[in-house]
Design a protein around this motif. Structure first.
Motif, PDB file in Angstrom:
ATOM      1  N   GLU A 162       0.838  -1.201   0.000  1.00 43.39           N
ATOM      2  CA  GLU A 162       0.000   0.000   0.000  1.00 43.39           C
ATOM      3  C   GLU A 162       0.875   1.253   0.000  1.00 43.39           C
ATOM      4  O   GLU A 162       0.614   2.221  -0.732  1.00 43.39           O
ATOM      5  CB  GLU A 162      -0.906   0.004   1.234  1.00 43.39           C
ATOM      6  N   TYR A 176     -10.951   7.982   9.026  1.00 45.91           N
ATOM      7  CA  TYR A 176     -10.885   6.520   8.983  1.00 45.91           C
ATOM      8  C   TYR A 176     -10.122   5.954  10.178  1.00 45.91           C
ATOM      9  O   TYR A 176     -10.386   4.835  10.597  1.00 45.91           O
ATOM     10  CB  TYR A 176     -10.181   6.043   7.709  1.00 45.91           C
ATOM     11  N   MET A 216      -7.215   4.736  -0.154  1.00 47.22           N
ATOM     12  CA  MET A 216      -6.907   4.393   1.236  1.00 47.22           C
ATOM     13  C   MET A 216      -6.829   2.879   1.375  1.00 47.22           C
ATOM     14  O   MET A 216      -7.461   2.132   0.635  1.00 47.22           O
ATOM     15  CB  MET A 216      -7.971   5.009   2.143  1.00 47.22           C
ATOM     16  N   GLY A 217      -6.000   2.423   2.268  1.00 49.89           N
ATOM     17  CA  GLY A 217      -5.833   0.982   2.456  1.00 49.89           C
ATOM     18  C   GLY A 217      -7.072   0.363   3.079  1.00 49.89           C
ATOM     19  O   GLY A 217      -7.891   1.056   3.691  1.00 49.89           O
ATOM     20  N   LEU A 218      -7.184  -0.938   2.914  1.00 49.99           N
ATOM     21  CA  LEU A 218      -8.359  -1.626   3.450  1.00 49.99           C
ATOM     22  C   LEU A 218      -8.382  -1.580   4.971  1.00 49.99           C
ATOM     23  O   LEU A 218      -9.443  -1.546   5.568  1.00 49.99           O
ATOM     24  CB  LEU A 218      -8.344  -3.078   2.997  1.00 49.99           C
ATOM     25  N   VAL A 219      -7.204  -1.573   5.576  1.00 50.75           N
ATOM     26  CA  VAL A 219      -7.187  -1.557   7.045  1.00 50.75           C
ATOM     27  C   VAL A 219      -7.933  -0.344   7.574  1.00 50.75           C
ATOM     28  O   VAL A 219      -8.544  -0.402   8.629  1.00 50.75           O
ATOM     29  CB  VAL A 219      -5.741  -1.559   7.611  1.00 50.75           C
ATOM     30  N   ASN A 220      -7.902   0.738   6.821  1.00 47.77           N
ATOM     31  CA  ASN A 220      -8.599   1.946   7.262  1.00 47.77           C
ATOM     32  C   ASN A 220     -10.106   1.713   7.318  1.00 47.77           C
ATOM     33  O   ASN A 220     -10.768   2.034   8.296  1.00 47.77           O
ATOM     34  CB  ASN A 220      -8.364   3.088   6.267  1.00 47.77           C
ATOM     35  N   ASN A 221     -10.622   1.154   6.220  1.00 47.42           N
ATOM     36  CA  ASN A 221     -12.058   0.914   6.196  1.00 47.42           C
ATOM     37  C   ASN A 221     -12.458  -0.061   7.293  1.00 47.42           C
ATOM     38  O   ASN A 221     -13.473   0.113   7.967  1.00 47.42           O
ATOM     39  CB  ASN A 221     -12.490   0.367   4.831  1.00 47.42           C
ATOM     40  N   GLN A 222     -11.613  -1.087   7.457  1.00 50.55           N
ATOM     41  CA  GLN A 222     -11.915  -2.068   8.502  1.00 50.55           C
ATOM     42  C   GLN A 222     -11.973  -1.407   9.872  1.00 50.55           C
ATOM     43  O   GLN A 222     -12.874  -1.644  10.661  1.00 50.55           O
ATOM     44  CB  GLN A 222     -10.862  -3.192   8.477  1.00 50.55           C
ATOM     45  N   ARG A 223     -10.983  -0.534  10.117  1.00 53.10           N
ATOM     46  CA  ARG A 223     -10.938   0.116  11.420  1.00 53.10           C
ATOM     47  C   ARG A 223     -12.164   1.012  11.645  1.00 53.10           C
ATOM     48  O   ARG A 223     -12.740   1.062  12.732  1.00 53.10           O
ATOM     49  CB  ARG A 223      -9.655   0.957  11.531  1.00 53.10           C
ATOM     50  N   ALA A 224     -12.561   1.698  10.582  1.00 53.35           N
ATOM     51  CA  ALA A 224     -13.619   2.698  10.745  1.00 53.35           C
ATOM     52  C   ALA A 224     -15.021   2.097  10.734  1.00 53.35           C
ATOM     53  O   ALA A 224     -15.898   2.545  11.471  1.00 53.35           O
ATOM     54  CB  ALA A 224     -13.509   3.745   9.639  1.00 53.35           C
ATOM     55  N   TYR A 225     -15.250   1.088   9.876  1.00 53.89           N
ATOM     56  CA  TYR A 225     -16.646   0.705   9.631  1.00 53.89           C
ATOM     57  C   TYR A 225     -17.028  -0.730   9.990  1.00 53.89           C
ATOM     58  O   TYR A 225     -18.198  -1.012  10.213  1.00 53.89           O
ATOM     59  CB  TYR A 225     -17.012   0.998   8.169  1.00 53.89           C
ATOM     60  N   ASN A 283     -19.279   0.985   5.271  1.00 50.27           N
ATOM     61  CA  ASN A 283     -18.497   1.838   4.381  1.00 50.27           C
ATOM     62  C   ASN A 283     -19.025   3.260   4.539  1.00 50.27           C
ATOM     63  O   ASN A 283     -20.130   3.470   5.017  1.00 50.27           O
ATOM     64  CB  ASN A 283     -18.674   1.346   2.924  1.00 50.27           C
TER      65      ASN A 283
END
Ligand SMILES: [Mn+2]
Ligand SMILES: [Mn+2]
Lengths: 326, 140, 326, 140
Positions: free
Chosen positions: C236, C300, D1-10, D40
């Motif tokens: 990433e 985020y 944005m990386g997937l970890v961000n979405n995972q953390r937020a949603y 999301n």
């Protein structure tokens, strides 16, 4: 309801044309039903209920309240079982159950006693439907409708299944159209307007009355080089109408949730194409208790200005009352 | 009931009245629109519409230039067979929008055909499919 | 807008987390935008507009009126071009045009000047889009966004097409994320929380700074038996961040409808991962007139309680104003 | 944005709170229900949901017993990929209804997985598909 008590109601489907044209609101139709002498109503959900197949609870309860305020029983939530609604495949058995459970849920909110469903549900699925109907405390009636009769294979199967299940919560909605003997004037006139001659019409009516086989009739038309309309008229006529046989009516009476007392045209207070006198006699003799729901279908061919659906329903209910009291 | 009955009662309403006109964007006229009803006593799933085609003054219209506006959404004609979760309530008037440079002026004739499958009417294993036709002259 | 006049606005996307959680209404967000010093706003339609993709005209007009009453310009209707929305196939070119015309229609009702679309629209379709944008009097800007840069093939193609079409109605939404040099603390900390060691993180940051190729970096991680998270972090990081090259920014300035001034974290009034000073210098030197739309994306990873999105946007707009006036 | 961000937020919001309980019909408890959100920042087309699966106390639930109640309609989980004209607005809470004789009493753990395709995020020819996972203990 007392044993042997017969109530008279109306299917709001009888008022299809004025509803479609926006000439009358649902409220108007309820008032007209009451004026015609109905004690209860049936409503075709896919026709008149906004939000179908998932009408809101608010709408359904407010409809129930409106019926009750007018002194009408919201008797039957008339569902369609559109097993062919998808273009890629038939509904699965599981989907049919979900549809029917959804109909029961709506019927419950509407305060209805019966869900009318259709033969597309398949007989063996009634084993799964019956417990749901019982939980909801609402009957599920499968409508028998032309071109089927009680002798049609699928109906022999339905009857066996109802005998086997032996529950008051599943049964038959008996549409008297299956006993219709003759076409009615309006229907004949549509074909006449498409050029089918009076001679051909007379020939077909007499062949129907005499029980001549359709194949022979079509052969005659073929020889006469008859029009496509004449051939369609013959095919429809022989599929839908036949000399009256009381069939197994008395035998299945115990499975009947209610009747659709189908009619196309009241003339001078009488219906001439279905043997009402004989059928109502059987209803009385067997001690059937429940609703006769007047189902007027002449709106397809008669103009409201010439033949009012409201007058038709009023006359029909009056005829039923007269025959029941005779 | 025979098909002739449905045809007599409902086909004439397939092309409805009210709301016909041009589609204007800024100074450009980019198309025209007209109202439609479902030609049957009841509503139906859009997936039961097997054909919905139109002609303008006798010339067939390209389905890729046509959208059906209904239920607050816009549908491509070619997508209708897949829309099994979209119901057309019988009192709702749909609007057909046709991309057509310059729009239309004056009187024009529209022909419409709908083939509608009756999903419940499968008495002997095949669904009845009823063809409705309607023609109407609109003033644009 | 005067030549060389730069306006500052905010994308309501900056407030995603408080919106999602229902802590703030859209009206609250508009008021907060105004308080932060924004002159106009961008709204992501698929995120915040009820009824999307077909919001009602009433909703859009009432939103426009609300913006205007608060002294905010409803500047950009930010559309998604979901070319992969169907599970069976990509949208066709014709469908993409219909989507975009629908977005233009909505933008018009909202009183917007620009529709943000996305590179999934494809460069050659801009020839069909341009006349529609012109009819509506609304610009269609394709957003350039990481992991793409102006050097990516599809963007070289977009730029050729924009040169060829030569219309003020189609252009580029320039997301400054494409110039981001380093990851920000919050992002690094998420990987740290998944067990990526401080030593690995230091190694990756230094490799990124020195322009070491990703393949070499991954080989090192492989040898160290690094976790899946460490490898994802490397991938990433190298896909999204790179040492700053001003690229063709000045050359494409004439096609830019507006900027997304992307940021993840304001610390002491500064943003440290994107070379804002240099970029705003180019903006001033080229005489660009139009909006810089602050796009905060730290929501985020930062909790609102620790790092308030409203404070972040306010600080960011203040920084932009300071740099512009320097 | 990386997937970890979405995972953390949603991801933690995929299983939402409020409205969980049993489905009661007359005297029978026929199932249970619980609320879900789209994990999301934005809403999405139901056709972008590539997987939506659940487990009860560690046991996978049969998708044929599950409906998603949303937009005033009911959807079978297996039909979601075909519903390209149905949009899940990000603030709307969906209700998952599970047919389950007797329903649930007391505390039970639900695990949920959603694979969501980002239809716009096809930077190099393939759509990003993000897997969200969430577990929650509900009191029934
Ligand atoms: Mn009937
Ligand atoms: Mn951006």
């Amino acid at each position: 309801m007392r044993a042997g008590e017969v109530k008279l109601g109306v299917s709001l489907f009888s008022y299809s044309s004025v509803f479609y044209l926006g000439e009358k609101s649902l409220t108007d139709l309820l008032k007209k039903s009451k004026e015609a002498g109905a004690e209860g109503i049936e409503i075709v959900a896919s026709q008149m209920i906004p939000g179908y197949p998932y009408p809101s609870r608010e709408w359904l309860r407010s409809f129930r309240d409106e019926c009750e305020q007018l002194g009408l029983e919201p008797f039957c939530y008339s569902a369609h079982l559109d097993s062919g609604l998808r273009s890629d495949r038939w509904l699965t058995e599981e989907e049919k159950v979900l549809c029917t459970v959804n109909d029961l849920r709506c019927a419950k909110d509407m305060g209805a006693s019966v869900v009318r469903t259709q033969q597309t549900i398949s007989p063996k699925l009634m084993y799964e439907i019956a417990p749901w109907a019982e939980r909801y405390g609402i009957k599920v009636g499968v409508e028998i409708h032309p071109p089927h009769t009680l002798s049609t294979d699928v109906w022999q199967e339905f009857i066996r299944v109802f005998e086997d299940i032996d529950s008051p919560y599943v049964g038959i909605v008996m549409d008297l159209g299956i006993y219709q003997e003759y076409p009615y004037d309006g229907w004949i006139n549509v074909y006449a307007s498409h050029g089918v001659s009076q001679a051909t019409i007379a020939f077909l009516l007499s062949a129907l009355k005499e029980g001549q086989p359709l194949a022979e009739v079509l052969a005659v038309l073929e020889k006469q080089n008859a029009s496509e309309y004449a051939r369609e008229m013959a095919q429809e006529m022989f599929a839908l109408y036949r000399p009256y046989r009381p069939d197994q009516l008395a035998d299945v009476m115990k499975y009947i949730t209610h009747f659709h007392t189908k009619f196309y045209h009241m003339k001078n207070g009488e219906e001439e194409t279905i043997p009402y006198r004989q059928i109502l006699q059987i209803i009385k003799e067997t001690g059937f208790s429940g609703y006769l729901i007047s189902e007027y279908e002449g709106h397809y061919v008669y103009d409201e200005q010439t033949v009012s659906c409201f007058d038709q329903v009023r006359e029909h209910i009056a005829m039923e009352r007269r025959l029941l009291n005779a | 009931m025979g098909l002739v009955n449905n045809q007599r009662a409902y086909d004439k309403h397939l092309l409805w009245q009210g709301g016909e006109g041009n589609i204007v964007v800024g100074d450009s006229v980019v198309g025209f629109r007209f109202p439609v009803r479902i030609p049957n006593f009841r509503g139906n799933y859009l997936s039961c519409i097997e054909e919905f085609s139109f002609a303008l003054d006798g010339q067939a219209l390209d389905p890729d230039k046509i959208e059906l506006v209904l239920n607050g959404k816009r549908f491509r004609i070619g997508d209708l067979p897949q829309l099994f979760a979209e119901y057309w309530y019988v009192l709702d008037v749909g609007i057909i929008e046709v991309l057509h440079d310059g729009g239309l002026q004056g009187k024009h004739r529209i022909d419409a055909t709908m083939k509608l499958r009756y999903g419940y009417s499968a008495y002997f294993g095949v669904c009845k499919v009823v063809t409705s036709k309607c023609s109407k002259e609109y003033e644009f």
